[in-house]
Write an enzyme that holds these catalytic residues in place. Structure first.
Site, PDB file in Angstrom:
ATOM      1  CE1 TYR A 108      35.296-121.458  15.572  1.00  0.00           C
ATOM      2  CE2 TYR A 108      34.717-123.199  17.105  1.00  0.00           C
ATOM      3  CZ  TYR A 108      35.644-122.324  16.583  1.00  0.00           C
ATOM      4  OH  TYR A 108      36.927-122.345  17.054  1.00  0.00           O
ATOM      5  CG  HIS A 161      33.853-119.424  18.276  1.00  0.00           C
ATOM      6  ND1 HIS A 161      33.909-118.346  17.422  1.00  0.00           N
ATOM      7  CD2 HIS A 161      35.130-119.811  18.470  1.00  0.00           C
ATOM      8  CE1 HIS A 161      35.163-118.097  17.099  1.00  0.00           C
ATOM      9  NE2 HIS A 161      35.934-118.977  17.732  1.00  0.00           N
TER      10      HIS A 161
END
EC number: 4.2.1.-
Length: 415
Positions: free
Chosen positions: A170, A225
């Site tokens: 990510y 995240h």
């Protein structure tokens, strides 16, 4: 008699409400409301990967019910669309309501001939501290990117980094020198692999390298995240305390708000949550039980100025500060509105600023400025943002989706 006359004079009838979907590099949904005396207001209704759902919600349901209403009655219109739908909350409904609210505040501030932050109560600070994104496929690349942003004057810097042994991580750009854009164009989301074990082992090394090279002058932020379980997040937060993070963001999925108590019991690393929330009810337990330090709800998804003001006021009772989500999948209309809100809101923490391409900013001519780590919305009446309809028409909608994540054994995970 006088009362009736005064009411009539203050009436500013809405005559038009139009929805535009445009893709100058990525998809944005823009609402434009026009009053009978020609004042226009803009609102952002972008919901990454579900843009057309919000556009049709606006076009089919809200826009026809705006015609003939008094644009000044922002609160009543907000309540009408929230309570009147019967089906309350949810990202599509709330993004549509948010766009209406934003556009009406734009109109009201223009009618008052003042920038929105003045109408909200005036500036609470000289400028809005924003944080940037820095990334790299290796620690050395991440350190180079950090140095570049440090030179630009940023006082708050988010760091992400590629993880050895993982093809995708990510927060990575698609290639060196390219801006990070999570969504991928096409009819199908990209599938990425995730390993919590590799992440937990590697990520403290990145923070160690940053603090060793650059010291503690800047605020250091990191986005997890939604990838960790509560106990993993607790372990991670505890292991990075020496690096004095400004926050760890979205350590675990926040539907189960109770689980943040477990993280809190184990670490004093500050926690920021809320970018996927769409109402004050999503934030209620986390705030009143003081399980987070920063609330990341946005004007585009959590009810516009009207909704965000309630969330921020409620948060202020518990010394929780704002740290609004601000990626490039919220349009420049939202960024303009957010900067006005941030300049005013008493319990401001920080504002995310991912930036926009020149192509995007040509479609949305803006008035904000950046100076040495701080932004200012400018002094133009309203939001201080415009929308070039002709140019926008040259960039039609293109299907694009955020990725999905799978564990190494193929189990679907939280992206």
């Amino acid at each position: 008699m006088h009362h009736d006359k005064r009411c009539k004079e203050s009436n500013m009838k809405i005559v038009k409400a139009e929805v535009f979907v445009t893709c100058p590099g990525r998809n944005f949904v823009t609402l434009k409301i026009t009053t009978e005396d020609g004042i226009t207001g803009l609102g952002d209704a972008t919901l990454n990967g579900r843009e057309l759902s919000v556009a049709s919600y606006l076009q089919d349901h809200l826009c026809p019910q705006l015609i003939g209403r008094d644009a000044h009655r922002i609160e009543d219109i907000w309540q009408f669309f929230y309570k009147g739908a019967y089906w309350r909350r949810g990202p599509v409904t709330m993004s549509a309501i948010s766009a209406v609210d934003m556009a009406l505040w734009d109109i009201k501030a223009k009618a008052a001939n003042m920038p929105l932050y003045q109408l909200l109560g005036g500036a609470s600070r000289e400028g809005v501290m924003v944080y940037c994104h820095t990334t790299g496929h290796s620690i050395d690349e991440a350190l180079d990117d950090y140095a570049r942003h440090q030179e630009l004057g940023f006082k708050a810097i988010r760091v992400q980094c590629g993880i050895p042994g993982m093809k995708t991580t990510y927060g990575m750009s698609k290639g060196k020198g390219l801006a990070y854009e999570p969504a991928t164009k096409g009819q199908w989301p990209e599938e990425q692999l995730w390993s919590t074990e590799k992440y937990l082992d590697f990520m403290p090394k990145l923070f160690d390298a940053v603090r060793n090279k650059f010291g503690f002058d800047e605020h250091l932020l990191h986005d997890m995240h939604h990838r960790l379980t509560p106990i993993e997040a607790a372990r991670f937060g505890k292991s990075i305390e020496d690096y004095r993070m400004f926050w760890m963001e979205d350590p675990t999925p926040a539907e189960n708000q109770e689980c943040f108590r477990l993280i809190r019991q184990h670490t004093v690393t500050p926690i920021a949550v809320g970018e996927v929330f769409n109402s004050i009810w999503d934030c209620k337990q986390l705030i009143e039980e003081q399980l987070i330090d920063y609330i990341r709800t946005t004007l585009t998804h959590a009810g516009g100025i009207t909704g965000m003001r309630r969330i921020a006021d409620f948060a202020s009772l518990y010394q929780v500060r704002t740290g609004s989500h601000g990626p490039s999948d919220l349009s420049p209309v939202c960024m303009a509105a957010a900067l006005h809100f941030d300049l005013w809101v008493p319990n401001f923490g920080v504002q995310e600023y991912m930036g926009y391409s020149e192509q995007m900013l040509e479609v949305f001519p803006h008035n904000w400025t950046f100076d040495n780590g701080y932004m200012h919305p400018g002094e133009k009446p309203g939001l201080g943002i415009e929308f070039d309809e002709k140019l926008a028409a040259k960039y039609p909608y293109e299907p694009a989706y955020l990725p999905v994540a799978r564990l190494e054994d193929g189990t679907l995970w939280n992206w």
